[in-house]
Design an enzyme around this catalytic site. Sequence first.
Site, short mmCIF file in Angstrom:
data_model
loop_
_atom_site.label_atom_id
_atom_site.label_comp_id
_atom_site.label_asym_id
_atom_site.label_seq_id
_atom_site.Cartn_x
_atom_site.Cartn_y
_atom_site.Cartn_z
CD1 TRP A 39 -2.16 -2.12 2.01
CD2 TRP A 39 -2.92 -1.37 0.05
NE1 TRP A 39 -3.15 -2.97 1.58
CE2 TRP A 39 -3.64 -2.54 0.40
CE3 TRP A 39 -3.23 -0.73 -1.15
CZ2 TRP A 39 -4.64 -3.07 -0.41
CZ3 TRP A 39 -4.24 -1.26 -1.96
CH2 TRP A 39 -4.92 -2.42 -1.58
CG ASP A 72 -3.28 4.00 4.18
OD1 ASP A 72 -4.27 3.79 4.92
OD2 ASP A 72 -3.07 3.35 3.13
CE LYS A 116 -8.79 -3.00 3.84
NZ LYS A 116 -7.55 -2.40 3.38
#
Length: 361
Positions: free
Chosen positions: A101, A171, A195
């Site tokens: 990511w 993030d 999530k």
Amino acid sequence: MSRVYNFSAGPAVLPEEVLKEAAEEMLDYQGCGMSVMEMSHRSKMFQQIIDDAEQDLRDLMQIPDNYKVLFLQGGASQQFAAVPMNLMKNGKAGYIITGQWAKKAYQEAKKFGDAVELASSADKTFSYIPDCSDLDIPEDADYVYICQNNTIYGTVFKELPDTKGKTLVADVSSCFLSEPIDVTKYGVIYGGVQKNIGPAGVVIAIIREDLIPDVPPVQNTPTMLAWKTQADAASLYNTPPCYGIYICGKVFKWLKKMGGLEAMKALNEKKAAILYDFLDQSKLFKGTVRKEDRSLMNVPFVTGDADLDAKFVAEAKKAGFENLKGHRTVGGMRASIYNAMPIEGVEKLVAFMKKFEEENA
Ligand SMILES: *Cc1c(COP(=O)(O)O)cnc(C)c1O
């Protein structure tokens, strides 16, 4: 009705209580005769839902008044572009590459300016967090970027990097609300909610006001990607992901009832310890991450034998433990044990692993 223990990395398990409440309100939300899915985002009813959600999030994270809270769409991935578009005044930024990511965010930023790799753990399949205590940060970097919890590899920054005064952008998709954080240490905190908070379709961005430019420095930034657009409209520039925001709001209330983020942290530490303690003494299973950098949320582990891994995942599924297959780049297994995973789920998983170990010794 029967529910499994769902160890999915995302979209992921939600609190059962929240799902039941949403089910009860599905056809008639608080006497208005319609579902939240069917109401105008300009209605008083919805305004109350989004206002309450923002306030509850501010309470939970102790977000200072000089930070905006935005409810956005486009997934965390869209912020990979929005971050450089809004922040790259000097056209330069530093990225710490701790997984897929972070790498995607870095590659996206390269489209808009000079993204510099400050550190990386690619040399060991991202199984650790690199030393970030004395990074070589360019003088004119606009920000330093991290992916705080690495969903795929199961590592987490226990200590934030020393950004040498530069704005920190994080993030936090897979560790959002898992423990208290000091918001003032960050310029921008953002994450997809699927999530650890709610249904896919919502991204929450918490941005210090002075970092929101009147005009984005990157030319021709789309209106929707300029943070100012949504900040000025209090997340209602266009139709927001109404139903997702409503569920997030319910999860915030659930978290408050659970005792807030300190209590969640204690519970998450307890849950993770059950699994890591077992892995540390197991002769069959082992964790893949350096101990100091282990995530509380995502726990990858392997047997070292791909066939045995596959057998474990299949038998676990039959026993009611779902989504334990590891990410294709790591192999093996991964148990995501987000806020809404009850402690019994982890205890039962470990009991199952013990039994599997005995049977396959
Ligand atoms: C899942 C995930 C993403 C991607 O989220 P999307 O909402 O699918 O774009 C980005 N960062 C992290 C840390 C993630 O776990």
